[in-house]
Design an enzyme around this catalytic site. Structure first.
Site, mmCIF file in Angstrom:
data_model
loop_
_atom_site.group_PDB
_atom_site.id
_atom_site.type_symbol
_atom_site.label_atom_id
_atom_site.label_comp_id
_atom_site.label_asym_id
_atom_site.label_seq_id
_atom_site.Cartn_x
_atom_site.Cartn_y
_atom_site.Cartn_z
ATOM 1 N N TYR A 162 0.843 -1.086 -0.112
ATOM 2 C CA TYR A 162 0.009 -0.158 0.214
ATOM 3 C C TYR A 162 0.838 1.259 -0.034
ATOM 4 C CZ TYR A 162 -3.610 2.993 1.797
ATOM 5 O OH TYR A 162 -4.495 4.323 2.027
ATOM 6 N N LYS A 166 1.038 4.031 -2.862
ATOM 7 C CA LYS A 166 0.621 5.398 -2.696
ATOM 8 C C LYS A 166 1.434 6.421 -2.801
ATOM 9 C CE LYS A 166 -3.417 5.305 -0.913
ATOM 10 N NZ LYS A 166 -4.742 5.843 -2.104
HETATM 11 P P1 NAD Z 1 -13.653 3.240 1.791
HETATM 12 O O1 NAD Z 1 -13.250 1.766 1.950
HETATM 13 O O2 NAD Z 1 -14.575 3.888 2.589
HETATM 14 O O3 NAD Z 1 -13.778 3.744 0.398
HETATM 15 C C1 NAD Z 1 -13.078 3.406 -0.580
HETATM 16 C C2 NAD Z 1 -14.150 3.293 -1.897
HETATM 17 O O4 NAD Z 1 -13.573 2.724 -3.087
HETATM 18 C C3 NAD Z 1 -15.144 2.006 -1.487
HETATM 19 O O5 NAD Z 1 -16.500 2.532 -1.769
HETATM 20 C C4 NAD Z 1 -14.953 1.011 -2.330
HETATM 21 O O6 NAD Z 1 -16.175 0.349 -3.045
HETATM 22 C C5 NAD Z 1 -14.145 1.731 -3.570
HETATM 23 N N1 NAD Z 1 -13.513 0.903 -4.507
HETATM 24 C C6 NAD Z 1 -12.737 -0.010 -4.133
HETATM 25 N N2 NAD Z 1 -12.018 -0.514 -5.051
HETATM 26 C C7 NAD Z 1 -12.587 0.128 -6.279
HETATM 27 C C8 NAD Z 1 -12.443 -0.279 -7.482
HETATM 28 N N3 NAD Z 1 -11.441 -0.865 -8.297
HETATM 29 N N4 NAD Z 1 -13.082 0.746 -8.513
HETATM 30 C C9 NAD Z 1 -14.079 1.546 -7.986
HETATM 31 N N5 NAD Z 1 -14.236 1.604 -6.580
HETATM 32 C C10 NAD Z 1 -13.542 1.048 -5.834
HETATM 33 O O7 NAD Z 1 -12.139 3.909 2.342
HETATM 34 P P2 NAD Z 1 -11.835 5.426 2.594
HETATM 35 O O8 NAD Z 1 -11.065 5.540 3.741
HETATM 36 O O9 NAD Z 1 -12.851 6.535 2.200
HETATM 37 O O10 NAD Z 1 -10.653 5.423 1.395
HETATM 38 C C11 NAD Z 1 -10.571 6.475 0.339
HETATM 39 C C12 NAD Z 1 -9.461 6.687 -0.215
HETATM 40 O O11 NAD Z 1 -8.366 7.595 0.820
HETATM 41 C C13 NAD Z 1 -8.460 5.473 -0.589
HETATM 42 O O12 NAD Z 1 -7.794 5.704 -1.734
HETATM 43 C C14 NAD Z 1 -7.755 5.327 0.619
HETATM 44 O O13 NAD Z 1 -6.589 4.538 0.555
HETATM 45 C C15 NAD Z 1 -7.140 6.824 1.083
HETATM 46 N N6 NAD Z 1 -6.927 7.077 2.465
HETATM 47 C C16 NAD Z 1 -7.660 6.869 3.537
HETATM 48 C C17 NAD Z 1 -7.132 7.072 4.762
HETATM 49 C C18 NAD Z 1 -8.154 7.030 6.012
HETATM 50 O O14 NAD Z 1 -7.815 7.538 6.942
HETATM 51 N N7 NAD Z 1 -9.363 6.711 5.715
HETATM 52 C C19 NAD Z 1 -5.938 7.347 5.035
HETATM 53 C C20 NAD Z 1 -5.053 7.495 3.792
HETATM 54 C C21 NAD Z 1 -5.526 7.076 2.791
#
Ligand code: NAD
Length: 300
Positions: A162, A166
């Site tokens: 990951y 990223k």
């Molecule tokens: P989440 O799991 O709630 O949302 C991710 C969404 O992406 C989900 O709704 C999922 O169905 C969708 N998804 C997954 N694979 C997919 C694909 N191949 N095509 C289309 N949609 C797809 O998680 P989140 O925390 O809202 O994450 C959003 C982004 O933020 C991600 O890229 C994650 O890596 C990044 N992120 C989140 C955090 C955090 O603290 N939540 C921290 C760092 C980075």
């Protein structure tokens, strides 16, 4: 004056839940037309259902906003962009947000853990942005966000796959920023922290109540607004705190014809951070290096 998005068209990938949902809702509240993309799978990259994207589209239409659902996986960028073009004839904003986790220690990591993470995060951002790029160039306008992570910058136990993916997105965005500059296409990376399906297992209840996804939303919306001017940067948000992260280097040391021993003997100058500097680009980096070399030569 409030920041509006009337007549703008956005794609938010992974907008069926978590952070992406909040971006889609707020963009639509502010007049943007939104493609709500989500393949509706589980958090590890398997299975899929149209229900997640449909639900968010329903919420947007419920308050009079404009949205259309797309259920493709992000590697199918062309068909996600086609959804926007078929419906509204343009694409102004791409928020690359879709993501999954396959956390496992490196010793136990399987090739599929590596490949799936790169497929969704890196290939996905590439595919959607690549399909949107010609439209943005032609109209001389575009706003791109890639979603990176603190794990990319600092590393994180159990996230070799990951954090590598990223970090790839930071390089992707920085280079896009340079190629997009003359077409008024801005590209920036985001480091969010928020409670979501993805992060809830590592957050206590107390933390979760502070790190609401809605706190990240204002930063992301500003990053994709027409008044935004920064590009090739890295911005961070979480728990009502907003900031930026920059890479700094030190002054270093010129060592003509260096031996290994010269490197050891000058380690404090090579690795110390007493004199730090911030460079905007590889070009600045090369200019600085040449200046250092010339300064050294002049002393010889
Ligand atoms: P989440 O799991 O709630 O949302 C991710 C969404 O992406 C989900 O709704 C999922 O169905 C969708 N998804 C997954 N694979 C997919 C694909 N191949 N095509 C289309 N949609 C797809 O998680 P989140 O925390 O809202 O994450 C959003 C982004 O933020 C991600 O890229 C994650 O890596 C990044 N992120 C989140 C955090 C955090 O603290 N939540 C921290 C760092 C980075």
């Amino acid at each position: 004056m409030s920041l509006r998005f009337d007549d703008r068209v956005a794609i938010v990938t992974g907008a069926g839940g978590g952070l992406g949902r909040t971006y889609a809702l707020e963009l639509a509240r502010r007049g943007c037309k939104v493609v709500v993309n989500d393949l509706g799978g589980d958090g590890h990259g398997s299975s899929g259902t149209s229900a997640m994207a449909d639900q968010v589209v329903g919420e947007i239409r419920g308050f009079g906003g404009e949205a259309v659902a797309n259920y493709d996986s992000v590697e199918n960028g062309e068909s996600i962009v086609k959804t926007a073009i078929d419906k509204w004839g343009r694409i102004d904003i791409v928020i690359n947000n879709a993501g999954i986790l396959r956390d496992v220690t490196f010793v136990n990591m399987k090739e599929i853990d590596w490949d799936l993470i790169f497929k969704v995060h890196v290939k996905g951002a590439y595919a959607v942005t690549k399909a949107a790029w010609p439209y943005m160039r032609d109209q001389k306008y575009g706003r791109i966000v890639v979603t990176s992570s603190n794990s990319a910058v600092y590393g994180n136990f159990g996230q070799v796959n990951y954090s590598a993916a990223k970090h790839a997105l930071i390089g992707f965005s920085n280079s896009l920023a340079q190629e997009g500059a003359k077409y008024n296409i801005l590209s920036n990376a985001l480091l969010p922290t928020a409670v979501s399906r993805m992060s809830k297992s590592v957050m206590s209840d107390a933390m979760a109540s502070m790190f609401l996804p809605e706190h990240v939303t204002p930063l992301v919306l500003y990053m994709v607004h027409e008044k935004f001017v920064d590009t090739g940067k890295l911005f961070e948000a979480g728990a009502q705190w907003y900031g930026t992260v920059h890479y700094y280097g030190n002054k270093g040391k010129v060592l003509p014809e260096a031996t290994v021993e010269d490197v050891r003997n000058n380690w404090n100058d090579i690795a110390g951070m007493d004199e730090i500097r911030y460079l905007e680009s590889s070009k600045d980096h090369m200019v600085e290096l040449m200046e250092n070399l010339n300064e050294q030569k002049a002393k010889m």
